[in-house]
Motif scaffolding. Structure first.
Motif, short mmCIF file in Angstrom:
data_model
loop_
_atom_site.label_atom_id
_atom_site.label_comp_id
_atom_site.label_asym_id
_atom_site.label_seq_id
_atom_site.Cartn_x
_atom_site.Cartn_y
_atom_site.Cartn_z
N ASP A 93 12.74 10.12 -11.16
CA ASP A 93 11.45 9.45 -10.93
C ASP A 93 11.65 7.94 -10.72
O ASP A 93 10.97 7.33 -9.88
CB ASP A 93 10.52 9.69 -12.11
CG ASP A 93 10.03 11.14 -12.16
OD1 ASP A 93 10.06 11.81 -11.11
OD2 ASP A 93 9.63 11.59 -13.25
N GLN A 94 12.56 7.33 -11.48
CA GLN A 94 12.86 5.91 -11.29
C GLN A 94 13.42 5.67 -9.89
O GLN A 94 13.04 4.71 -9.21
CB GLN A 94 13.87 5.44 -12.34
CG GLN A 94 13.31 5.31 -13.74
CD GLN A 94 14.36 4.82 -14.72
OE1 GLN A 94 15.39 4.27 -14.33
NE2 GLN A 94 14.12 5.04 -16.01
N ASN A 95 14.33 6.53 -9.49
CA ASN A 95 14.94 6.41 -8.17
C ASN A 95 13.89 6.59 -7.08
O ASN A 95 13.86 5.85 -6.08
CB ASN A 95 16.05 7.45 -8.02
CG ASN A 95 16.95 7.18 -6.83
OD1 ASN A 95 17.01 6.07 -6.32
ND2 ASN A 95 17.66 8.19 -6.40
N LYS A 96 13.00 7.55 -7.25
CA LYS A 96 11.94 7.80 -6.27
C LYS A 96 11.05 6.58 -6.11
O LYS A 96 10.73 6.16 -4.99
CB LYS A 96 11.12 9.01 -6.71
CG LYS A 96 10.01 9.38 -5.73
CD LYS A 96 9.27 10.63 -6.21
CE LYS A 96 8.18 11.01 -5.22
NZ LYS A 96 7.44 12.21 -5.65
N THR A 97 10.65 5.99 -7.23
CA THR A 97 9.81 4.79 -7.19
C THR A 97 10.52 3.64 -6.49
O THR A 97 9.93 2.93 -5.67
CB THR A 97 9.41 4.37 -8.61
OG1 THR A 97 8.68 5.43 -9.22
CG2 THR A 97 8.55 3.11 -8.58
N ASN B 200 19.61 -0.43 -3.80
CA ASN B 200 18.79 0.41 -4.68
C ASN B 200 19.54 0.77 -5.96
O ASN B 200 18.98 0.73 -7.06
CB ASN B 200 18.37 1.68 -3.93
CG ASN B 200 17.43 2.53 -4.74
OD1 ASN B 200 16.45 2.04 -5.27
ND2 ASN B 200 17.73 3.81 -4.87
N ARG B 201 20.83 1.11 -5.84
CA ARG B 201 21.62 1.46 -7.02
C ARG B 201 21.75 0.26 -7.96
O ARG B 201 21.66 0.42 -9.18
CB ARG B 201 22.99 1.97 -6.60
CG ARG B 201 22.98 3.35 -5.98
CD ARG B 201 24.38 3.77 -5.55
NE ARG B 201 24.35 5.05 -4.89
CZ ARG B 201 24.44 6.23 -5.52
NH1 ARG B 201 24.53 6.25 -6.84
NH2 ARG B 201 24.42 7.36 -4.85
N GLN C 61 20.47 0.15 -11.79
CA GLN C 61 21.40 -0.14 -12.89
C GLN C 61 20.93 -1.35 -13.70
O GLN C 61 21.05 -1.39 -14.92
CB GLN C 61 22.80 -0.39 -12.34
CG GLN C 61 23.47 0.88 -11.83
CD GLN C 61 24.76 0.60 -11.09
OE1 GLN C 61 25.12 -0.56 -10.87
NE2 GLN C 61 25.46 1.66 -10.70
N LYS C 62 20.36 -2.33 -13.00
CA LYS C 62 19.90 -3.54 -13.68
C LYS C 62 18.75 -3.24 -14.64
O LYS C 62 18.68 -3.80 -15.74
CB LYS C 62 19.46 -4.57 -12.64
CG LYS C 62 19.15 -5.94 -13.21
CD LYS C 62 18.85 -6.94 -12.11
CE LYS C 62 18.55 -8.32 -12.67
NZ LYS C 62 18.25 -9.30 -11.59
N LEU D 101 20.05 4.52 -19.42
CA LEU D 101 19.71 5.91 -19.13
C LEU D 101 20.83 6.64 -18.40
O LEU D 101 21.25 7.72 -18.80
CB LEU D 101 18.42 5.98 -18.31
CG LEU D 101 17.97 7.39 -17.87
CD1 LEU D 101 17.71 8.27 -19.07
CD2 LEU D 101 16.73 7.30 -16.98
N VAL D 102 21.36 6.03 -17.31
CA VAL D 102 22.37 6.70 -16.50
C VAL D 102 23.63 6.98 -17.32
O VAL D 102 24.23 8.06 -17.22
CB VAL D 102 22.72 5.87 -15.26
CG1 VAL D 102 23.89 6.49 -14.51
CG2 VAL D 102 21.52 5.77 -14.34
N SER D 103 24.03 6.04 -18.15
CA SER D 103 25.26 6.20 -18.92
C SER D 103 25.18 7.33 -19.93
O SER D 103 26.21 7.82 -20.41
CB SER D 103 25.61 4.89 -19.63
OG SER D 103 24.61 4.54 -20.57
N THR D 104 23.97 7.77 -20.26
CA THR D 104 23.82 8.86 -21.22
C THR D 104 23.74 10.23 -20.56
O THR D 104 23.72 11.25 -21.24
CB THR D 104 22.56 8.66 -22.09
OG1 THR D 104 21.39 8.80 -21.27
CG2 THR D 104 22.57 7.30 -22.77
#
Length: 204
Positions: free
Chosen positions: A129-133, A166-167, A171-172, A177-180
């Motif tokens: 959802d974060q990526n979509k936004t 975007n990546r 990450q910023k 979240l991603v690391s988990t």
């Protein structure tokens, strides 16, 4: 070991050269496919093709070649993006599929076809959802829908550039979240159209 022998195929020679010393038990073969040139008929118990078929121009030929090299009763495991969950056009993909489209294609080659899906738990979907936004903030400027109207070769450089931006943005603001997220956060579901990726089980 789960298998007595492994054969890995890729078109990029330098990658295979780096892998050979690390995995001496694996036979690495360089080729552009299809066809699966030099691989014997009725030879393999299982063929695994993850996130490849969307890059293949002649996808039917690709599946026929996989069928050819499998032993009778052998199984092919194929994953590919679910176009219903794709956030923007990927110019590196020849095409993407809906579950029924992949099922119909594979049914012309294999005796038994199941198309399931791979999806994720709440952590994975929160990231989706974060990526979509984030992607929508970029694509809102594409008022003429150029991403779908321009030829793929013209989109590759801007796509890669915007993808990196975007990546970095994700990450910023990620807050860890991603690391988990790990492989354990993904699971299979029966309805492929509702999943992030399609997962086809094809039996010869």
């Amino acid at each position: 070991p789960l298998c007595q022998s492994y054969t890995a195929v890729d078109k990029i020679g330098p990658v295979l050269e780096k892998l050979r010393p690390k995995f001496p038990q694996v036979e690495f073969v360089q080729m552009t496919l299809p066809p699966l040139q030099g691989l014997e008929n009725d030879h393999f118990d299982c063929v695994v093709s993850f996130q490849v078929i969307e890059h293949i121009m002649d996808d039917l030929h690709y599946l026929k070649e996989i069928h050819r090299v499998l032993k009778p009763g052998g199984v092919a495991l194929i994953t590919t993006p679910n176009i219903k969950k794709t956030l923007t056009r990927n110019p590196w993909h020849i095409r993407e599929y809906q579950a029924q489209q992949l099922h119909d294609l594979a049914s012309g080659v294999f005796e038994n076809v199941q198309v399931k899906g791979i999806t994720g738990n709440q952590k994975v979907m929160d990231y989706y959802d974060q990526n979509k936004t984030s992607v929508e903030k970029i694509t809102r400027f594409d008022l003429l829908d150029l991403q779908h109207r321009l030829p793929s070769w013209l989109l590759k450089i801007p796509y890669d550039l915007l993808n990196r931006i975007n990546r970095r943005r994700l990450q910023k603001g990620d807050q860890g979240l991603v690391s988990t997220i790990s492989h354990a956060d993904y699971y299979m579901v029966d309805r492929g159209d509702e999943a992030l990726d399609l997962f086809a089980i094809l039996t010869k």
